[in-house]
Design an enzyme around this catalytic site. Sequence first.
Site, PDB file in Angstrom:
ATOM      1  N   HIS A 281      -0.385 -12.010   1.058  1.00 25.07           N
ATOM      2  CA  HIS A 281      -1.364 -11.173   0.363  1.00 25.07           C
ATOM      3  C   HIS A 281      -2.072 -11.927  -0.767  1.00 25.07           C
ATOM      4  O   HIS A 281      -3.248 -11.698  -1.052  1.00 25.07           O
ATOM      5  CB  HIS A 281      -0.661  -9.934  -0.195  1.00 25.07           C
ATOM      6  CG  HIS A 281      -1.524  -8.727  -0.237  1.00 25.07           C
ATOM      7  ND1 HIS A 281      -1.044  -7.451  -0.123  1.00 25.07           N
ATOM      8  CD2 HIS A 281      -2.858  -8.579  -0.393  1.00 25.07           C
ATOM      9  CE1 HIS A 281      -2.041  -6.583  -0.200  1.00 25.07           C
ATOM     10  NE2 HIS A 281      -3.147  -7.243  -0.376  1.00 25.07           N
TER      11      HIS A 281
ATOM     12  N   TYR B 139       0.841  -1.196   0.000  1.00 26.43           N
ATOM     13  CA  TYR B 139       0.000   0.000   0.000  1.00 26.43           C
ATOM     14  C   TYR B 139       0.879   1.250   0.000  1.00 26.43           C
ATOM     15  O   TYR B 139       1.581   1.530   0.967  1.00 26.43           O
ATOM     16  CB  TYR B 139      -0.917   0.021   1.219  1.00 26.43           C
ATOM     17  CG  TYR B 139      -1.899  -1.121   1.308  1.00 26.43           C
ATOM     18  CD1 TYR B 139      -2.238  -1.888   0.193  1.00 26.43           C
ATOM     19  CD2 TYR B 139      -2.514  -1.435   2.516  1.00 26.43           C
ATOM     20  CE1 TYR B 139      -3.140  -2.938   0.287  1.00 26.43           C
ATOM     21  CE2 TYR B 139      -3.421  -2.484   2.617  1.00 26.43           C
ATOM     22  CZ  TYR B 139      -3.725  -3.234   1.499  1.00 26.43           C
ATOM     23  OH  TYR B 139      -4.623  -4.272   1.600  1.00 26.43           O
TER      24      TYR B 139
ATOM     25  N   SER C 256     -13.155  -4.395   1.824  1.00 30.88           N
ATOM     26  CA  SER C 256     -14.112  -3.710   0.941  1.00 30.88           C
ATOM     27  C   SER C 256     -15.552  -4.143   1.192  1.00 30.88           C
ATOM     28  O   SER C 256     -16.299  -4.424   0.247  1.00 30.88           O
ATOM     29  CB  SER C 256     -13.744  -3.931  -0.538  1.00 30.88           C
ATOM     30  OG  SER C 256     -12.504  -3.358  -0.847  1.00 30.88           O
ATOM     31  N   PRO C 257     -15.981  -4.197   2.466  1.00 31.37           N
ATOM     32  CA  PRO C 257     -17.367  -4.592   2.746  1.00 31.37           C
ATOM     33  C   PRO C 257     -18.387  -3.564   2.257  1.00 31.37           C
ATOM     34  O   PRO C 257     -19.582  -3.858   2.201  1.00 31.37           O
ATOM     35  CB  PRO C 257     -17.394  -4.714   4.271  1.00 31.37           C
ATOM     36  CG  PRO C 257     -16.338  -3.763   4.741  1.00 31.37           C
ATOM     37  CD  PRO C 257     -15.254  -3.862   3.710  1.00 31.37           C
ATOM     38  N   LEU C 258     -17.899  -2.376   1.887  1.00 31.99           N
ATOM     39  CA  LEU C 258     -18.773  -1.332   1.345  1.00 31.99           C
ATOM     40  C   LEU C 258     -18.642  -1.220  -0.173  1.00 31.99           C
ATOM     41  O   LEU C 258     -19.011  -0.203  -0.762  1.00 31.99           O
ATOM     42  CB  LEU C 258     -18.444   0.014   2.007  1.00 31.99           C
ATOM     43  CG  LEU C 258     -18.781   0.092   3.496  1.00 31.99           C
ATOM     44  CD1 LEU C 258     -18.182   1.348   4.126  1.00 31.99           C
ATOM     45  CD2 LEU C 258     -20.283   0.056   3.716  1.00 31.99           C
ATOM     46  N   GLY C 259     -18.117  -2.282  -0.794  1.00 28.85           N
ATOM     47  CA  GLY C 259     -18.016  -2.266  -2.248  1.00 28.85           C
ATOM     48  C   GLY C 259     -17.150  -1.141  -2.768  1.00 28.85           C
ATOM     49  O   GLY C 259     -17.477  -0.506  -3.764  1.00 28.85           O
ATOM     50  N   ARG C 260     -16.015  -0.907  -2.081  1.00 28.44           N
ATOM     51  CA  ARG C 260     -15.091   0.185  -2.444  1.00 28.44           C
ATOM     52  C   ARG C 260     -15.806   1.534  -2.495  1.00 28.44           C
ATOM     53  O   ARG C 260     -15.519   2.387  -3.328  1.00 28.44           O
ATOM     54  CB  ARG C 260     -14.391  -0.124  -3.774  1.00 28.44           C
ATOM     55  CG  ARG C 260     -13.629  -1.433  -3.744  1.00 28.44           C
ATOM     56  CD  ARG C 260     -12.952  -1.751  -5.049  1.00 28.44           C
ATOM     57  NE  ARG C 260     -12.503  -3.138  -5.058  1.00 28.44           N
ATOM     58  CZ  ARG C 260     -11.371  -3.580  -4.514  1.00 28.44           C
ATOM     59  NH1 ARG C 260     -10.556  -2.723  -3.940  1.00 28.44           N
ATOM     60  NH2 ARG C 260     -11.046  -4.857  -4.547  1.00 28.44           N
ATOM     61  N   GLY C 261     -16.755   1.685  -1.582  1.00 28.83           N
ATOM     62  CA  GLY C 261     -17.478   2.951  -1.461  1.00 28.83           C
ATOM     63  C   GLY C 261     -18.763   3.021  -2.248  1.00 28.83           C
ATOM     64  O   GLY C 261     -19.620   3.876  -1.975  1.00 28.83           O
ATOM     65  N   PHE C 262     -18.932   2.125  -3.222  1.00 33.25           N
ATOM     66  CA  PHE C 262     -20.110   2.194  -4.085  1.00 33.25           C
ATOM     67  C   PHE C 262     -21.401   2.017  -3.292  1.00 33.25           C
ATOM     68  O   PHE C 262     -22.403   2.702  -3.542  1.00 33.25           O
ATOM     69  CB  PHE C 262     -20.023   1.110  -5.167  1.00 33.25           C
ATOM     70  CG  PHE C 262     -20.985   1.291  -6.300  1.00 33.25           C
ATOM     71  CD1 PHE C 262     -20.595   1.946  -7.450  1.00 33.25           C
ATOM     72  CD2 PHE C 262     -22.289   0.816  -6.230  1.00 33.25           C
ATOM     73  CE1 PHE C 262     -21.481   2.125  -8.508  1.00 33.25           C
ATOM     74  CE2 PHE C 262     -23.180   0.986  -7.267  1.00 33.25           C
ATOM     75  CZ  PHE C 262     -22.774   1.649  -8.411  1.00 33.25           C
TER      76      PHE C 262
END
Length: 324
Positions: free
Chosen positions: A124, A56, A203-209
């Site tokens: 990873h 990262y 990404s439980p929020l769908g990368r913000g989507f």
Amino acid sequence: MTLPTRFLGDLEVSAQGLGCMGMSQSYGPADRDESIATIHAALDAGVTLLDTADVYGLGHNEQLVGEAIRSRRDEVVLATKFGFKRVLDPSDDGVRGDADYVRSACDASLKRLGVDHIDLYYAHRVDPNVPVEETVGAMASLVEAGKVRYIGLSEAGADSIRRACAVHPVAALQSEWSLWTRDIEGEILDTCRELGVGVVPFSPLGRGFLTGRLSQDLAEDDARRAMPRFTGENYDRNSAIVESLKALAAKLDLTPGQVALAWVQNQGADVVPIPGTKRRTYLAENVAAASVVLSAEDLAEISAVGREVAGDRYSPEALKLVNG
């Protein structure tokens, strides 16, 4: 506020962690001061699990997290990852899991983080050219040396998980899991539960989507511009998921993001999602979702929302390293 705790194998962590990747890459410019303030606010809210990786920001994120926790190390379950070659060569997207690389990567991460041990150390990706037994054996030697407390895998398939556990206990599998990414449901999740491996959804929020706040007009350097779900007709079709989430959120007196996150949070006591944010405002919203209890009817209704997704989550090349 004190979050409840859950167990990843034998490792006790807060029921929700904090993904720190976006503080250094992928989603716009870095803001050191706000990022550090967000990490401190997470610790104040009872979040103990902080997640980073050597790749990262090509080391930047580990340095940032290390700086943020320097005076609060004993409050943190520190997780990081190794494996992507681009840490050494930004032009190479391949992975390495050979024993020599595992040991050298760990030493480099310890130095960047400024700590004497890593609490949870993940591969990873599974190196397709190296037996997973070699990779995990090298990770086990790090545990014996006191440099690592627990080990994990990221985006690993069921067979790799089973083979890894035969070498050394695996505390956690970190894989993408959300309403619109359900790859691990079935064989992978069943294998984890059979072997006592905790699940850490990124990404439980769908990368913000799935928050409903994302615009299709993404910055030129935003990594999502290269992801099929965020482009063209796929974006428009996937927007229907968000509209359904908004309707459910209004009924439950939550935000769409909280509905999506609470759905993941309610998938089992062995599930510890790590929503990523670099802003304190969104952190508070995410942490609040950890205490949301959903009924079986709510879960079924929410689950149905994400079944029709347009587009893959990665490019075809990147997908070759998923669930390996």
